[in-house]
Design a protein around this motif. Sequence first.
Motif, PDB file in Angstrom:
ATOM      1  N   LEU A   1     -18.470   4.024 -10.700  1.00  0.00           N
ATOM      2  CA  LEU A   1     -19.878   3.951 -11.077  1.00  0.00           C
ATOM      3  C   LEU A   1     -20.701   3.631  -9.837  1.00  0.00           C
ATOM      4  O   LEU A   1     -20.295   2.814  -9.011  1.00  0.00           O
ATOM      5  CB  LEU A   1     -20.120   2.865 -12.132  1.00  0.00           C
ATOM      6  CG  LEU A   1     -19.544   3.113 -13.517  1.00  0.00           C
ATOM      7  CD1 LEU A   1     -19.860   1.932 -14.436  1.00  0.00           C
ATOM      8  CD2 LEU A   1     -20.066   4.399 -14.124  1.00  0.00           C
ATOM      9  N   ALA A   2     -21.836   4.283  -9.730  1.00  0.00           N
ATOM     10  CA  ALA A   2     -22.740   4.039  -8.602  1.00  0.00           C
ATOM     11  C   ALA A   2     -24.162   3.967  -9.141  1.00  0.00           C
ATOM     12  O   ALA A   2     -24.490   4.637 -10.130  1.00  0.00           O
ATOM     13  CB  ALA A   2     -22.627   5.167  -7.577  1.00  0.00           C
ATOM     14  N   PRO A   3     -25.018   3.169  -8.500  1.00  0.00           N
ATOM     15  CA  PRO A   3     -26.410   3.108  -8.951  1.00  0.00           C
ATOM     16  C   PRO A   3     -27.065   4.484  -8.842  1.00  0.00           C
ATOM     17  O   PRO A   3     -26.864   5.211  -7.870  1.00  0.00           O
ATOM     18  CB  PRO A   3     -27.066   2.117  -7.991  1.00  0.00           C
ATOM     19  CG  PRO A   3     -25.938   1.362  -7.377  1.00  0.00           C
ATOM     20  CD  PRO A   3     -24.753   2.285  -7.386  1.00  0.00           C
ATOM     21  N   ASP A   4     -27.833   4.816  -9.850  1.00  0.00           N
ATOM     22  CA  ASP A   4     -28.596   6.059  -9.845  1.00  0.00           C
ATOM     23  C   ASP A   4     -29.765   5.886  -8.879  1.00  0.00           C
ATOM     24  O   ASP A   4     -30.567   4.974  -9.048  1.00  0.00           O
ATOM     25  CB  ASP A   4     -29.107   6.347 -11.258  1.00  0.00           C
ATOM     26  CG  ASP A   4     -29.822   7.676 -11.392  1.00  0.00           C
ATOM     27  OD1 ASP A   4     -30.329   8.201 -10.379  1.00  0.00           O
ATOM     28  OD2 ASP A   4     -29.880   8.191 -12.521  1.00  0.00           O
ATOM     29  N   PRO A   5     -29.882   6.718  -7.836  1.00  0.00           N
ATOM     30  CA  PRO A   5     -30.973   6.537  -6.873  1.00  0.00           C
ATOM     31  C   PRO A   5     -32.352   6.691  -7.501  1.00  0.00           C
ATOM     32  O   PRO A   5     -33.330   6.157  -6.994  1.00  0.00           O
ATOM     33  CB  PRO A   5     -30.724   7.626  -5.824  1.00  0.00           C
ATOM     34  CG  PRO A   5     -29.694   8.520  -6.372  1.00  0.00           C
ATOM     35  CD  PRO A   5     -29.009   7.827  -7.498  1.00  0.00           C
ATOM     36  N   ARG A   6     -32.423   7.382  -8.639  1.00  0.00           N
ATOM     37  CA  ARG A   6     -33.711   7.548  -9.322  1.00  0.00           C
ATOM     38  C   ARG A   6     -34.052   6.349 -10.190  1.00  0.00           C
ATOM     39  O   ARG A   6     -35.210   6.108 -10.496  1.00  0.00           O
ATOM     40  CB  ARG A   6     -33.683   8.813 -10.190  1.00  0.00           C
ATOM     41  CG  ARG A   6     -33.412  10.078  -9.391  1.00  0.00           C
ATOM     42  CD  ARG A   6     -32.980  11.191 -10.292  1.00  0.00           C
ATOM     43  NE  ARG A   6     -31.720  10.763 -10.940  1.00  0.00           N
ATOM     44  CZ  ARG A   6     -31.060  11.467 -11.819  1.00  0.00           C
ATOM     45  NH1 ARG A   6     -31.498  12.629 -12.202  1.00  0.00           N
ATOM     46  NH2 ARG A   6     -29.935  11.022 -12.336  1.00  0.00           N
ATOM     47  N   ALA A   7     -33.015   5.630 -10.629  1.00  0.00           N
ATOM     48  CA  ALA A   7     -33.203   4.473 -11.507  1.00  0.00           C
ATOM     49  C   ALA A   7     -32.101   3.475 -11.163  1.00  0.00           C
ATOM     50  O   ALA A   7     -31.054   3.442 -11.822  1.00  0.00           O
ATOM     51  CB  ALA A   7     -33.140   4.887 -12.965  1.00  0.00           C
ATOM     52  N   PRO A   8     -32.294   2.658 -10.120  1.00  0.00           N
ATOM     53  CA  PRO A   8     -31.227   1.783  -9.615  1.00  0.00           C
ATOM     54  C   PRO A   8     -30.595   0.839 -10.641  1.00  0.00           C
ATOM     55  O   PRO A   8     -29.486   0.378 -10.454  1.00  0.00           O
ATOM     56  CB  PRO A   8     -31.903   1.001  -8.487  1.00  0.00           C
ATOM     57  CG  PRO A   8     -33.040   1.870  -8.074  1.00  0.00           C
ATOM     58  CD  PRO A   8     -33.498   2.582  -9.324  1.00  0.00           C
ATOM     59  N   SER A   9     -31.277   0.564 -11.741  1.00  0.00           N
ATOM     60  CA  SER A   9     -30.685  -0.307 -12.766  1.00  0.00           C
ATOM     61  C   SER A   9     -29.724   0.462 -13.666  1.00  0.00           C
ATOM     62  O   SER A   9     -29.033  -0.141 -14.484  1.00  0.00           O
ATOM     63  CB  SER A   9     -31.770  -0.978 -13.587  1.00  0.00           C
ATOM     64  OG  SER A   9     -32.494   0.006 -14.328  1.00  0.00           O
ATOM     65  N   GLU A  10     -29.666   1.787 -13.505  1.00  0.00           N
ATOM     66  CA  GLU A  10     -28.754   2.608 -14.290  1.00  0.00           C
ATOM     67  C   GLU A  10     -27.662   3.138 -13.371  1.00  0.00           C
ATOM     68  O   GLU A  10     -27.790   3.092 -12.158  1.00  0.00           O
ATOM     69  CB  GLU A  10     -29.509   3.756 -14.950  1.00  0.00           C
ATOM     70  CG  GLU A  10     -30.552   3.244 -15.945  1.00  0.00           C
ATOM     71  CD  GLU A  10     -31.288   4.377 -16.645  1.00  0.00           C
ATOM     72  OE1 GLU A  10     -30.725   5.478 -16.737  1.00  0.00           O
ATOM     73  OE2 GLU A  10     -32.410   4.127 -17.084  1.00  0.00           O
ATOM     74  N   HIS A  11     -26.580   3.642 -13.980  1.00  0.00           N
ATOM     75  CA  HIS A  11     -25.436   4.073 -13.185  1.00  0.00           C
ATOM     76  C   HIS A  11     -25.108   5.540 -13.404  1.00  0.00           C
ATOM     77  O   HIS A  11     -25.371   6.096 -14.472  1.00  0.00           O
ATOM     78  CB  HIS A  11     -24.200   3.227 -13.519  1.00  0.00           C
ATOM     79  CG  HIS A  11     -24.336   1.828 -13.069  1.00  0.00           C
ATOM     80  ND1 HIS A  11     -24.909   0.837 -13.835  1.00  0.00           N
ATOM     81  CD2 HIS A  11     -23.993   1.250 -11.905  1.00  0.00           C
ATOM     82  CE1 HIS A  11     -24.896  -0.291 -13.159  1.00  0.00           C
ATOM     83  NE2 HIS A  11     -24.340  -0.072 -11.991  1.00  0.00           N
ATOM     84  N   LEU A  12     -24.494   6.120 -12.383  1.00  0.00           N
ATOM     85  CA  LEU A  12     -23.955   7.471 -12.448  1.00  0.00           C
ATOM     86  C   LEU A  12     -22.443   7.385 -12.352  1.00  0.00           C
ATOM     87  O   LEU A  12     -21.907   6.514 -11.671  1.00  0.00           O
ATOM     88  CB  LEU A  12     -24.479   8.315 -11.278  1.00  0.00           C
ATOM     89  CG  LEU A  12     -25.969   8.567 -11.221  1.00  0.00           C
ATOM     90  CD1 LEU A  12     -26.324   9.279  -9.911  1.00  0.00           C
ATOM     91  CD2 LEU A  12     -26.417   9.400 -12.401  1.00  0.00           C
ATOM     92  N   LEU A  13     -21.769   8.296 -13.010  1.00  0.00           N
ATOM     93  CA  LEU A  13     -20.325   8.383 -12.926  1.00  0.00           C
ATOM     94  C   LEU A  13     -19.968   9.298 -11.759  1.00  0.00           C
ATOM     95  O   LEU A  13     -20.417  10.433 -11.690  1.00  0.00           O
ATOM     96  CB  LEU A  13     -19.768   8.948 -14.239  1.00  0.00           C
ATOM     97  CG  LEU A  13     -18.260   8.951 -14.421  1.00  0.00           C
ATOM     98  CD1 LEU A  13     -17.707   7.538 -14.367  1.00  0.00           C
ATOM     99  CD2 LEU A  13     -17.917   9.598 -15.762  1.00  0.00           C
ATOM    100  N   LEU A  14     -19.169   8.785 -10.829  1.00  0.00           N
ATOM    101  CA  LEU A  14     -18.756   9.575  -9.674  1.00  0.00           C
ATOM    102  C   LEU A  14     -17.621  10.523 -10.060  1.00  0.00           C
ATOM    103  O   LEU A  14     -16.845  10.220 -10.959  1.00  0.00           O
ATOM    104  CB  LEU A  14     -18.302   8.637  -8.554  1.00  0.00           C
ATOM    105  CG  LEU A  14     -19.341   7.634  -8.043  1.00  0.00           C
ATOM    106  CD1 LEU A  14     -18.705   6.666  -7.065  1.00  0.00           C
ATOM    107  CD2 LEU A  14     -20.512   8.368  -7.407  1.00  0.00           C
ATOM    108  N   PRO A  15     -17.516  11.652  -9.363  1.00  0.00           N
ATOM    109  CA  PRO A  15     -16.462  12.601  -9.712  1.00  0.00           C
ATOM    110  C   PRO A  15     -15.103  12.078  -9.303  1.00  0.00           C
ATOM    111  O   PRO A  15     -14.098  12.440  -9.761  1.00  0.00           O
ATOM    112  CB  PRO A  15     -16.809  13.857  -8.928  1.00  0.00           C
ATOM    113  CG  PRO A  15     -17.762  13.441  -7.871  1.00  0.00           C
ATOM    114  CD  PRO A  15     -18.368  12.152  -8.325  1.00  0.00           C
TER     115      PRO A  15
END
Length: 181
Positions: A167-181
Amino acid sequence: MTKGMGDPLGRMPVLRRRMVLAGIAGLGAFGRSAWRAEAAQMRTGWEAWARDFLMPDGRVVDPEQGGISHSEGQAYGLLLAQSFGDAEAFARIEGWTRAHLAIREDSLMAWKWQPDRQAAEATDWRNATDGDLLRAWALLRASRDSGWRGYEESLRSIARDLVALCLAPDPRAPSEHLLLP
């Protein structure tokens, strides 16, 4: 089918297409009393898939890629085995996966193993998050839905490491996360 899409399954490699079709059939219809005949036919499909792609030691092979095994294939095999109530195949697939792909320092899998290498050597130690997610889901289903014990600790470890490493912080919404491949 949506106009212009063509046949989306037709472009998939044979192994993935057969996994998707068996998975849709097994996960979607298996166990519904109105579809008993279809369930028996799907069971035959599972048995054919296992004959074609599942080695006796639990390795799921991808013939279109030189007979390699990868985390996604192992995880799909686990899901299919659980869906069709095949505890023996599930245990063999998970055993091979633990011995040959779940060899990183964390609980995630190396994504690729080649048969022309030493048996204990993964060719690519990086993880593929989809394979780890699918494996965790299969272990959850095995324990929760099938009552097959002994997979709970692995499930918890995989979930913990997915959160910690994938998981990494979403650069558009740092309080939310993105799943890395």
